[in-house]
Each structure stands twice: as structure tokens, then as C-alpha cells.
Write a protein that holds these residues in place. Structure first.
Motif, PDB file in Angstrom:
ATOM      1  N   LYS A  99      -9.485 -10.991  41.167  1.00 51.85           N
ATOM      2  CA  LYS A  99     -10.321 -10.145  42.032  1.00 51.85           C
ATOM      3  C   LYS A  99     -10.417  -8.698  41.563  1.00 51.85           C
ATOM      4  O   LYS A  99     -11.200  -7.925  42.086  1.00 51.85           O
ATOM      5  CB  LYS A  99      -9.771 -10.177  43.468  1.00 51.85           C
ATOM      6  N   ASN A 155      -9.925 -16.636  40.924  1.00 49.67           N
ATOM      7  CA  ASN A 155      -8.964 -15.919  41.766  1.00 49.67           C
ATOM      8  C   ASN A 155      -8.668 -14.513  41.258  1.00 49.67           C
ATOM      9  O   ASN A 155      -7.929 -13.761  41.909  1.00 49.67           O
ATOM     10  CB  ASN A 155      -7.659 -16.715  41.863  1.00 49.67           C
ATOM     11  N   GLU A 170      -8.479 -21.433  37.624  1.00 51.32           N
ATOM     12  CA  GLU A 170      -7.858 -20.336  38.357  1.00 51.32           C
ATOM     13  C   GLU A 170      -8.578 -18.997  38.210  1.00 51.32           C
ATOM     14  O   GLU A 170      -8.302 -18.051  38.943  1.00 51.32           O
ATOM     15  CB  GLU A 170      -6.401 -20.153  37.879  1.00 51.32           C
TER      16      GLU A 170
END
Length: 339
Positions: free
Chosen positions: A274, A272, A269
């Protein structure tokens, strides 16, 4: 009463009978002696825990979120900065490091005792995964009127910080992850440390043997987490007896048990994330292999920056406080303007 009857009730007669029973049923007597010793140790540990709480009253304020009473300290003004401590620790870890006072010069610093640590509750009807704690912290920040924040997590707190950023990306505008564990590896030590979290057996251990063993092992633990450097004198202000309470030992064991499964859960994960991310780790960390953890995380998150601190160990915020403060400022500069 006859003389014969009195003789059967004399101290010598009773002692002889007790000796006879012990010889006939040695295992029963051993079990009784063990149970008695455990009961005494439980009472002593309970008294020590109560004394620790009296000697270290809450330094901050409380708020209730979803039925959980959370203790937090707030200091300074400016951009909100949330600090999340590691496993077995509490607010005083950041306090003694000097990071709170340092950051409060330019930030609104909010530091939580995570569930089960310090003066915060840890209800047993919840499995306190990083995701569950992230939900709780998000609710607490909403109550405190914090729509955006920079979040720093140390060690197990880094896992909570990651969960918070993945679940609430609009809240977390920048991340600082220090000495974290992000990818599953073989960790036999974690299995041993998880024992006090086992139902029933763990409760018995946590209230009797574990606090005693933990006191004996404390110097070795300090050597491991601070190594290769010595424990700094400022850490003497950390309330060791609070960390050795049965309730906190159980919370720590539960987080040890969750460490590897949670790393499995989040291992794919991280891309993801950002927001601006700065990773900080000591290159001689004796608790976490930074090449398989922090360095790998850096490679999986393109916009991240990674600072390896030479000669530092796991307690990076204690031994290289200025480096951690610089990482916070680095994230603050890189974060987007609040919209």
C-alpha cells in the motif's frame, strides 16, 4: 642389504611397479589423480579468497542481529534510505555506481552486505529466503534506531525489499524496485546456477571447480548483465575476487535455487503493498523479461509507477544512476509524513 633387494627399491623399479598398478587399476588411478587435482584447486581457491578479503577490508561497521554478523555502510543524514543489492553482489556495487554518494546528499543512506555476501555472515542453519532476510534487516534497522525508511532493492534484493514491506509495512514507507523478478517463469539457467548449493556435492564444487569456471565465465556474465551497454569503467572498482570466493558462490547459488519458489510464494501478495512504489527496469534487460515481471507488477499494484529505461539492461543503477535517484526522490515526495 642384498643387491637384489636394492634393485627392487630403485627409482626405475618403483616406476615400473606404479605403471603396472596403473595399467591394472586405471579407474583407481584416475580417481586418485582427480582427487589430487581437486585438493590442489581447493587450496588455491582458499588462498585466493583470503587474499581477496585482505585486499578488500570492511569499509563500514558491523552489528550482530540474532547471532548473524552484518556488515553495513552508513552515510549522510535525513530520511533513512536502505539499499539492498542483488544476488552475487555486495555493498561495492552501489558504491561504484555512485548512488550512495548521490543519495547521501539528502538521505541517511544505509547499505547492507546481505547474508553471505561481502563481509556479512550466512549461518547454514537458516534457509535465507527473502522473508528470513527481511526479518534480519528489520532487526538491524531497529538496532540502528530507524523506525521508518524508504527501501530500494535491486534484482534479488527487490525480493527482500518486497518481503520487508509486506511483513513490516509501518517500517517501509516507500519502495523502489529495480530489475526485479516477481513471478515464476521457466528458467533453466537458474537450475544450473543452483548446483553449488546442493549439500556435499555443492560444497566440493564450490571449493574446487566453481571458482575456476566463474573466472572463465566472468566476461560473459558482465556482457549479459550490462548489455546492451558496455560495462562502465566505474564498475572496475567492484571487487571481483570477493564475488568469486567459495562462500559467496555458495550463497549466490542458494539464492538462485530460491528464486522461482519465492516468486511462487509472493505472486498473489503484491496487491497488499500500500505504500508508494516506483518500479524501474531497463527495457533491454537480458536477465529478466521486464514485460512478464516489472510491467506485470505495475498492473498488480494500482498506486505504483513504472519507468522503463530505453537502451538499458539489468544493471540499471550502474548505467542509469540518475534515473534510479529520481525514482527514490519520487517515492520520498509521495510517502506519508512519519507518524
Amino acid at each position: 642389504m642384498t643387491a637384489a633387494y636394492l634393485r627392487t627399491r630403485s627409482p626405475r623399479s618403483l616406476a615400473n611397479k606404479a605403471r603396472t598398478i596403473a595399467q591394472a587399476h586405471p579407474y583407481v588411478m584416475a580417481a586418485a589423480a582427480t582427487a589430487g587435482a581437486l585438493a590442489i584447486s581447493a587450496l588455491v581457491n582458499r588462498r585466493l579468497a583470503r587474499n581477496a578479503e585482505n585486499d578488500n577490508p570492511p569499509a563500514g561497521q558491523f552489528l550482530e542481529v540474532n547471532g548473524v554478523r552484518l556488515h553495513y555502510v552508513e552515510r549522510g543524514s535525513g530520511t533513512p534510505l536502505v539499499l539492498l543489492h542483488g544476488n552475487g553482489s555486495m555493498i561495492q556495487d552501489f558504491e561504484t555506481s555512485g548512488l550512495i554518494d548521490l543519495a547521501a546528499r539528502n538521505y541517511r543512506v544505509i547499505v547492507f552486505d546481505r547474508p553471505g555476501f561481502g563481509h556479512s555472515d550466512r549461518p547454514r542453519n537458516v534457509v535465507w529466503t527473502p522473508a528470513a532476510q527481511a526479518e534480519l534487516i528489520n532487526g538491524a534497522l531497529h538496532r540502528l534506531g530507524v523506525p521508518h525508511a524508504i527501501v530500494l532493492g535491486h534484482s534479488w534484493g527487490a525480493s527482500v525489499a518486497v518481503a520487508l514491506a509486506l511483513t513490516y509495512p509501518n517500517l517501509v514507507q516507500g519502495l523502489v524496485l529495480a530489475s526485479g523478478y516477481y513471478y515464476p517463469t521457466l528458467r533453466p539457467d537458474v537450475v544450473a546456477l543452483s548446483a553449488p548449493a546442493v549439500p556435499l556435492v555443492g560444497d566440493i564444487l564450490g571449493h574446487t571447480i566453481s571458482p575456476i569456471v566463474s573466472r572463465i565465465m566472468w566476461p560473459l556474465l558482465m556482457t549479459k548483465i550490462f548489455g546492451p551497454r558496455s560495462m562502465p569503467k566505474k564498475f572496475e572498482g567492484f571487487p571481483k575476487e570477493m564475488a568469486l570466493r567459495p562462500s559467496q558462490i555458495r550463497a549466490s547459488a542458494a539464492e538462485s535455487a530460491l528464486m522461482i519458489p519465492d516468486a511462487f510464494h509472493y505472486r498473489d501478495e503484491y496487491a497488499n503493498l500500500k505504500m508508494p512504489l516506483v518500479i524501474v527496469a531497463g527495457d533491454e534487460d537480458r536477465l529478466v523479461d521486464i514485460d512478464t515481471q516489472s510491467a506485470r507488477l505495475h498492473s498488480d499494484v494500482p498506486q505504483s509507477r513504472f519507468h522503463r529505461v530505453p537502451g538499458a539492461g539489468h544493471m540499471i543503477h550502474q548505467t542509469a544512476t540518475g534515473v534510479v535517484m529520481s525514482a527514490i526522490n519520487e517515492v520520498a515526495i509521495a510517502r506519508p509524513a512519519p507518524g
